[in-house]
Write a protein that holds these residues in place. Structure first.
Motif, PDB file in Angstrom:
ATOM      1  N   ASN A   1       0.853  -1.190   0.000  1.00  0.00           N
ATOM      2  CA  ASN A   1       0.000   0.000   0.000  1.00  0.00           C
ATOM      3  C   ASN A   1       0.885   1.235   0.000  1.00  0.00           C
ATOM      4  O   ASN A   1       1.769   1.365   0.843  1.00  0.00           O
TER       5      ASN A   1
ATOM      6  N   LYS B   1      -3.121   3.423  -0.820  1.00  0.00           N
ATOM      7  CA  LYS B   1      -3.785   2.734  -1.934  1.00  0.00           C
ATOM      8  C   LYS B   1      -2.991   1.491  -2.326  1.00  0.00           C
ATOM      9  O   LYS B   1      -1.753   1.489  -2.232  1.00  0.00           O
TER      10      LYS B   1
ATOM     11  N   TYR C   1      -4.239   0.529  -8.008  1.00  0.00           N
ATOM     12  CA  TYR C   1      -4.239   1.967  -8.296  1.00  0.00           C
ATOM     13  C   TYR C   1      -2.855   2.406  -8.797  1.00  0.00           C
ATOM     14  O   TYR C   1      -2.352   3.463  -8.399  1.00  0.00           O
TER      15      TYR C   1
END
Lengths: 310, 381
Positions: free
Chosen positions: A60, A64, A69
């Motif tokens: 992450n 995100k 992403y």
């Protein structure tokens, strides 16, 4: 948390290149990633950037998922690869411009940022020259300019000072500090202990794909050492002084030779004042005092059984 | 899209600044065409064949004698046959012996009767030995009459009466209007084969471009930016396609306007073949570098296979293979497919063959890009 790596796994056949790695970086930190060749540092960076498939765990970045992403995450990451990643047949300014456009910058803002990036690494005077006319150090600096043009929140620097002259190295070190002062979070990998020691707020030590230690310099040194060594240069000494010092709480050993008193004490015993008092009470003068603490090199050696450059 | 255009633009700039490659790609074919086209010109010389002198004796007095007379004396045939009327068989044989005529064509008295009765009949040719080419011209002309006559007779027998067979040389008139000239001269030949060769060398642009900007350090750095993999890939491929295509157009223009090479009149088809070959070339370079993951190795492989493709296609010197293996092998060479398609287009060959060759090129192009994408996918894993 700016970056959080949980249980990250990468396999190449039967070989675990990254073995359930857990790492986190807070915003504003400079995290040093230390490890010998083949430790899994570059594989870990490649997985963060989506250049290699993740076999387990997750990453992450900015809160995100780095795969789901990827585009949004990559916009705020700057990369300084280990190898020079610049075009020799584009000028310095064109190289920075090219990467600036790929990061989505356009128009006047792009041109201002290109000037800013080149100025940041001290190449503004050479913006119209081709990198093939540059020294190795200047190329390394251009390599950094291409990574800072979009003012990333997270900068990944993979051995940015390999094979360059001391002057350029100092310039790069100053650049890293300046980036940090501007609030950029930095992941910094290096073979050079002294660089990591000087720059990084926290350090991760990797070996054979595993994270074997993580913490501040002091925390890592604490992991491997319970003692401190003091070397004191004196005008004179006698056996009475040596016996007196040995009786001080926390002193494990005391030896006098060649006008040097070597004292081994328990770490954190805080008895240096009492040792100095004992010396001055005998009428002897203290010329110099040196407290030797464990280095990162010795920490690394203790944890992995080999030196960093093995 | 904007990121793809960035990759495209800067790749074009880099390619244009690579003056060494640029000069090599442009000057080498221009010089080679001049050298080969001049040095090997005699191999491509075609001597004009004057009309073959034949004697003709028609003793048939039936209803069909006029048809053959009309045929043999037709305007079209005058270009290939110079017909001398004979009074008798003896005169024909004498003039044959004397070398005044090459062959004597003879129709006997029963020719019409036997044809109309449905019996087997013949047109006799007595020829002087030693000139098989001219004799084959005479034989072919007579065969064309017989085929036409047989077809007409068949139609009449089927009830579609009223057909009178007159002449059969319309094969020449059926040539496509786009055809220009009958056979290429040396300059025409090498203009095509050298253009094809250097388009194939365009594969080196894609192997080095892809090697640097997709696989090596710069490529990895680009992949670390927010660009999509497809934008990155297509930006590089399209820039390399445009670079090679523009170079091909320059070579084409130079050969057409300075060397006067014959490219025919059907230029849209010629350009379609050229652009398809450009895709093949860029696809081939991309595929090999993606499979080997090494620009150096890919370049070495291309430096071997492109001359081999060119050689088996007859790019350096015209060759014709016999047997089944080598001609089949030729069809695996993109050079052969492209050259054949271009020569067919310029010199009026069969459209079906041109289409087949173009189809082959498209298949190869699709195949190379597919393999390169699979190779990249595999490497990512």
């Amino acid at each position: 948390m700016l970056l959080e790596i949980k249980g990250l796994v990468k396999r190449y056949g039967d070989v675990l290149a990254v073995d359930h790695a857990n790492i986190h970086i807070q915003e504003g930190e400079i995290l040093g990633l230390l490890g010998p060749n083949g430790a899994g540092k570059t594989t870990l960076i490649n997985m963060m950037l989506g250049l290699t498939r993740i076999d387990g765990g997750n990453i992450n970045i900015f809160g995100k998922d780095s795969i789901r992403y990827a585009e949004a995450v990559k916009k705020d990451i700057g990369i300084v690869p280990q190898e020079l990643a610049i075009y020799e047949d584009l000028t310095a300014a064109e190289n920075v411009l090219f990467f600036g456009r790929l990061y989505g910058l356009r128009g006047r803002q792009l041109h201002c940022r290109v000037e800013e990036a080149l100025s940041f690494v001290g190449l503004d005077e050479r913006s119209k020259q081709y990198p093939r006319t540059f020294s190795g150090g200047m190329k390394r600096r251009l390599n950094i300019a291409c990574a800072v043009v979009h003012r990333p929140r997270l900068m990944i620097m993979d051995e940015p000072t390999v094979g360059i002259d001391p002057q350029s190295r100092n310039h790069i070190m100053d650049s890293v500090k300046a980036l940090h002062d501007n609030g950029t979070t930095i992941l910094y990998t290096s073979h050079y202990m002294e660089e990591v020691e000087e720059l990084c707020t926290r350090i991760v030590i990797m070996d054979k794909g595993r994270v074997i230690a993580m913490g501040t310099k002091e925390e890592l040194k604490d992991l491997v050492s319970t003692e401190e060594k003091m070397v004191i240069k004196l005008s004179a000494a006698n056996f009475t002084l040596v016996d007196k010092i040995k009786k001080i709480n926390g002193v494990k050993e005391c030896v006098f030779a060649e006008k040097e008193l070597t004292v081994i004490v328990d770490k954190n015993s805080n008895n240096i004042g009492r040792i100095i008092d004992a010396i001055t009470a005998t009428g002897s003068e203290v010329y110099a005092l040196n407290v030797e603490k464990p280095t990162l090199e010795s920490v690394f050696l203790t944890l992995t059984g080999r030196t960093l450059r093995d | 899209m904007k990121r793809m255009l960035t990759i495209f633009k800067f790749t074009i700039i880099k390619n244009l600044r690579d003056t060494g490659s640029l000069l090599h790609m442009l000057l080498m074919p221009i010089v080679l065409i001049l050298i080969l086209g001049t040095a090997l010109n005699p191999m491509f010389q075609h001597n004009e064949i004057s009309p073959t002198v034949v004697g003709y004796l028609n003793k048939d007095a039936g209803p069909l004698d006029g048809y053959f007379d009309q045929f043999i004396k037709s305007e079209d045939l005058r270009q290939v046959l110079n017909v001398a009327m004979m009074e008798s068989n003896e005169e024909g044989h004498e003039r044959l012996q004397a070398g005044e005529i090459l062959a004597l064509i003879y129709l006997d008295e029963d020719f019409s009767r036997r044809v109309l009765a449905g019996e087997k009949t013949t047109i006799d040719i007595t020829a002087r030995p030693g000139n098989p080419l001219r004799l084959s011209i005479v034989e072919n002309v007579l065969e064309s009459f017989i085929h036409g006559a047989n077809a007409t007779e068949a139609l009449n027998r089927m009830g579609a009466g009223g057909h009178n067979y007159v002449h059969t040389v319309n094969v020449i008139e059926d040539l496509p209007v786009a055809a220009s000239g009958i056979m290429p001269g040396s300059m025409d030949y090498y203009a095509v084969t050298m253009l094809v060769l250097f388009i194939m060398y365009g594969a080196l642009y894609s192997s080095s471009g892809m090697g640097e900007s997709y696989l090596a350090a710069v490529g990895k750095r680009i992949k670390g930016t927010p660009i999509k993999a497809a934008e990155h890939y297509l930006g590089l491929v399209s820039a390399n396609v445009i670079t090679v295509f523009v170079q091909a157009l320059i070579i084409f223009g130079f050969t057409r306007y300075f060397y006067g090479a014959n490219w025919g009149m059907n230029l849209p088809v010629v350009f379609a073949i050229i652009i398809t070959l450009v895709f093949v070339s860029v696809g081939l370079g991309t595929m090999i570098v993606m499979l080997t993951r090494s620009e150096t190795l890919a370049t070495s492989i291309l430096h071997v296979i492109i001359p081999v493709f060119t050689f088996i296609a007859g790019g350096y010197i015209k060759i014709s293979f016999t047997g089944t293996v080598l001609p089949a092998l030729q069809h695996l060479s993109p050079n052969y497919l492209a050259q054949t398609a271009i020569f067919n287009t310029v010199y009026g060959g069969p459209d079906s063959q041109t289409t087949a060759m173009l189809g082959g090129l498209i298949l190869i192009a699709v195949g190379t890009f597919t393999v390169s994408m699979l190779a990249e996918r595999r490497a990512w894993n």
